[in-house]
Scaffold this motif. Sequence first.
Motif, PDB file in Angstrom:
ATOM      1  N   VAL A 153     -31.113   6.783  -8.461  1.00 31.85           N
ATOM      2  CA  VAL A 153     -30.671   6.286  -7.148  1.00 31.85           C
ATOM      3  C   VAL A 153     -29.246   6.736  -6.852  1.00 31.85           C
ATOM      4  CG1 VAL A 153     -30.482   4.215  -5.716  1.00 31.85           C
ATOM      5  CG2 VAL A 153     -32.083   4.257  -7.628  1.00 31.85           C
ATOM      6  N   HIS A 154     -29.042   7.198  -5.632  1.00 33.94           N
ATOM      7  CA  HIS A 154     -27.705   7.608  -5.181  1.00 33.94           C
ATOM      8  C   HIS A 154     -26.803   6.371  -5.112  1.00 33.94           C
ATOM      9  CE1 HIS A 154     -24.612   8.912  -2.314  1.00 33.94           C
ATOM     10  NE2 HIS A 154     -24.854  10.120  -2.788  1.00 33.94           N
ATOM     11  N   PRO A 155     -25.498   6.530  -5.416  1.00 30.74           N
ATOM     12  CA  PRO A 155     -24.585   5.363  -5.408  1.00 30.74           C
ATOM     13  C   PRO A 155     -24.622   4.560  -4.103  1.00 30.74           C
ATOM     14  CG  PRO A 155     -23.439   7.329  -6.187  1.00 30.74           C
ATOM     15  CD  PRO A 155     -24.816   7.753  -5.846  1.00 30.74           C
ATOM     16  N   ASN A 156     -24.887   5.226  -2.976  1.00 33.72           N
ATOM     17  CA  ASN A 156     -24.891   4.509  -1.693  1.00 33.72           C
ATOM     18  C   ASN A 156     -26.261   3.939  -1.331  1.00 33.72           C
ATOM     19  OD1 ASN A 156     -22.282   5.330  -1.475  1.00 33.72           O
ATOM     20  ND2 ASN A 156     -22.727   7.062  -0.116  1.00 33.72           N
ATOM     21  N   ILE A 208     -29.749  16.445  -8.219  1.00 33.21           N
ATOM     22  CA  ILE A 208     -28.596  17.048  -7.542  1.00 33.21           C
ATOM     23  C   ILE A 208     -28.484  16.533  -6.099  1.00 33.21           C
ATOM     24  CG2 ILE A 208     -27.601  19.270  -6.783  1.00 33.21           C
ATOM     25  CD1 ILE A 208     -27.536  18.840  -9.828  1.00 33.21           C
ATOM     26  N   TYR A 209     -27.253  16.192  -5.741  1.00 34.14           N
ATOM     27  CA  TYR A 209     -27.017  15.701  -4.381  1.00 34.14           C
ATOM     28  C   TYR A 209     -27.043  16.879  -3.399  1.00 34.14           C
ATOM     29  CZ  TYR A 209     -24.820  13.393  -0.415  1.00 34.14           C
ATOM     30  OH  TYR A 209     -24.568  12.894   0.828  1.00 34.14           O
ATOM     31  N   SER A 210     -27.924  16.771  -2.401  1.00 37.15           N
ATOM     32  CA  SER A 210     -28.046  17.881  -1.446  1.00 37.15           C
ATOM     33  C   SER A 210     -27.818  17.401  -0.016  1.00 37.15           C
ATOM     34  CB  SER A 210     -29.430  18.532  -1.582  1.00 37.15           C
ATOM     35  OG  SER A 210     -30.431  17.579  -1.343  1.00 37.15           O
ATOM     36  N   GLY A 211     -27.009  16.335   0.112  1.00 37.74           N
ATOM     37  CA  GLY A 211     -26.616  15.866   1.438  1.00 37.74           C
ATOM     38  C   GLY A 211     -27.548  14.849   2.064  1.00 37.74           C
ATOM     39  N   LEU A 223     -38.475  11.331   5.408  1.00 39.10           N
ATOM     40  CA  LEU A 223     -38.261  10.929   4.012  1.00 39.10           C
ATOM     41  C   LEU A 223     -38.419  12.134   3.101  1.00 39.10           C
ATOM     42  CD1 LEU A 223     -37.963   8.391   2.105  1.00 39.10           C
ATOM     43  CD2 LEU A 223     -40.442   8.505   1.881  1.00 39.10           C
ATOM     44  N   VAL A 224     -37.385  12.400   2.294  1.00 35.46           N
ATOM     45  CA  VAL A 224     -37.433  13.597   1.445  1.00 35.46           C
ATOM     46  C   VAL A 224     -37.465  13.213  -0.034  1.00 35.46           C
ATOM     47  CG1 VAL A 224     -36.284  15.107   3.100  1.00 35.46           C
ATOM     48  CG2 VAL A 224     -34.926  13.810   1.460  1.00 35.46           C
ATOM     49  N   SER A 225     -37.768  14.217  -0.858  1.00 33.76           N
ATOM     50  CA  SER A 225     -37.856  13.950  -2.290  1.00 33.76           C
ATOM     51  C   SER A 225     -36.546  14.317  -2.973  1.00 33.76           C
ATOM     52  CB  SER A 225     -38.974  14.789  -2.881  1.00 33.76           C
ATOM     53  OG  SER A 225     -38.533  16.107  -3.020  1.00 33.76           O
ATOM     54  N   PRO A 226     -36.227  13.638  -4.085  1.00 34.02           N
ATOM     55  CA  PRO A 226     -35.064  14.063  -4.859  1.00 34.02           C
ATOM     56  C   PRO A 226     -35.356  15.423  -5.499  1.00 34.02           C
ATOM     57  CG  PRO A 226     -35.930  11.932  -5.621  1.00 34.02           C
ATOM     58  CD  PRO A 226     -36.934  12.521  -4.706  1.00 34.02           C
ATOM     59  N   ILE A 227     -34.317  16.215  -5.668  1.00 38.79           N
ATOM     60  CA  ILE A 227     -34.494  17.499  -6.356  1.00 38.79           C
ATOM     61  C   ILE A 227     -33.431  17.629  -7.445  1.00 38.79           C
ATOM     62  CG2 ILE A 227     -35.676  18.841  -4.555  1.00 38.79           C
ATOM     63  CD1 ILE A 227     -32.916  19.893  -3.692  1.00 38.79           C
ATOM     64  N   GLY A 228     -33.754  18.445  -8.429  1.00 38.92           N
ATOM     65  CA  GLY A 228     -32.795  18.628  -9.507  1.00 38.92           C
ATOM     66  C   GLY A 228     -33.265  19.724 -10.440  1.00 38.92           C
ATOM     67  N   GLY A 287     -21.480  22.839  -3.191  1.00 32.90           N
ATOM     68  CA  GLY A 287     -21.607  22.897  -4.656  1.00 32.90           C
ATOM     69  C   GLY A 287     -22.619  21.896  -5.197  1.00 32.90           C
ATOM     70  N   PHE A 288     -22.603  21.783  -6.524  1.00 31.59           N
ATOM     71  CA  PHE A 288     -23.649  21.003  -7.195  1.00 31.59           C
ATOM     72  C   PHE A 288     -23.060  19.778  -7.878  1.00 31.59           C
ATOM     73  CE2 PHE A 288     -24.741  25.405  -6.923  1.00 31.59           C
ATOM     74  CZ  PHE A 288     -26.066  25.424  -6.557  1.00 31.59           C
ATOM     75  N   LYS A 289     -23.411  18.632  -7.391  1.00 38.76           N
ATOM     76  CA  LYS A 289     -22.978  17.378  -8.015  1.00 38.76           C
ATOM     77  C   LYS A 289     -24.213  16.524  -8.276  1.00 38.76           C
ATOM     78  CE  LYS A 289     -18.332  17.481  -7.810  1.00 38.76           C
ATOM     79  NZ  LYS A 289     -17.522  16.933  -6.737  1.00 38.76           N
TER      80      LYS A 289
END
Lengths: 326, 97
Positions: A153-156, A208-211, A223-228, A287-289
């Motif tokens: 889960v993203h921090p926000n 990876i956070y992609s915005g 609704l999108v899927s997480p990617i990494g 970049g990649f975070k």
Amino acid sequence: MDSYEKLINDAKSENVQPNDGTKKMKKAITSSKWRLILTTITVALLIVPTGYMITFFYYAFGTKSTTLMDVASNTLYLTEPNTTLEELEFNMDFSLFSMDLGFQQYKQIGDEVYPAKNYHLKFVFNDLVEKEIDSKLEKAYPKNPTQTNQWLVHPNNEMDFNSNDEWRVLSGLPDETVVEAYLSLNDLYTVDDVEKEMNGVDVIWAAIYSGVEDNLLSSNGVLVSPIGYPVQPDSTYWSPFRGSVSHEATFLEMLKGLVPYEPIAEEVSPHKNLELPERIAYLEGNGFKTYGVVVTGPKKNIEALKESDMIRALKVGEVKLWSWKH
Amino acid sequence: MELETLKQDIFRWAGWISIVMGLLVLAVINISLLSGYDLLITGDLSAIVIVGFLLGTFAAVPKHSRQLGLWGVLLSLYTGFFTVVIFFLGWTISPFP
């Protein structure tokens, strides 16, 4: 010869002509009847082999069978946390205008790799018409993804599970077990920083956070899927990350490679939308975070991570008996 | 006259047999493809294709049986083409042994 005999002879010779003609006509009718039957049979028998040749030509020169296989495997590498595939486990069958693709997905838990899911995909030309997944997992990832039911889960973003309960579950496990854990972070970090922080465990996969992960909605409200991508070096012959100097660069390259096949990738993935162009543009600019990682290791080492300031939440994945050889 | 008719019949029958052989092989291919079992076009079947081709070529010589002969020859050629296409493209589209 009198005139009577002459008349009889004439009549006989006249009778011979029509008999010959009838015979020839019968022969011609029989012959054309057979020609018609065999023509029909010929046409009927040519349909299936010709269809097969069209199928083979399509998968050789149109949308290649190997491309569909790469799209399926790359999609799983990028959207399913902690995934690896084995080349020899791929099974490809061709039938009329269609291709069946079967393969097994694996997960690393501790130091061992375990079968996780069996996939069977059926393509009619390049359209995925059937997808069967046989899961061997004890803890299955949510089948129908929503904005808040993800394990990373993203921090926000909000989460559906109670992280304190998960820490309690982890502490109740025997010390002789190895655990797969989904760790959500309290901020965005580089993967290197996260690896440095996680002592005594293997960081396997980083989301990876992609915005769009703040609420898992794309700019157009989908609704999108997480990617990494997988973090550990992968020497599996089949892996797209084999020999990769920078996993980030390979990740971006794979995302770009999936763009022309995004509808197929979305059908293969359990998550329905990828919105790749928007996310690729963000990654190229920012970049990649990472905001969450999958780790594996001894239960005690993962439990020790509770003290880390970096970690916001934990979700326990698969648990196996001891296989840690570090 | 009788000998001429007999010769014509031989060519014609050669043409018909060539067609039937071609159709027989095609039928086996169809069964193989539809059932999913690998019945390779080897041994007896390839012998049938070759005999069918030769009979067809033989029947295609005189004008009166040329159509039948060419029909048989085309069926044999189609079978050969099919086998080559499936064999070589099969290697291309399936990278596994």
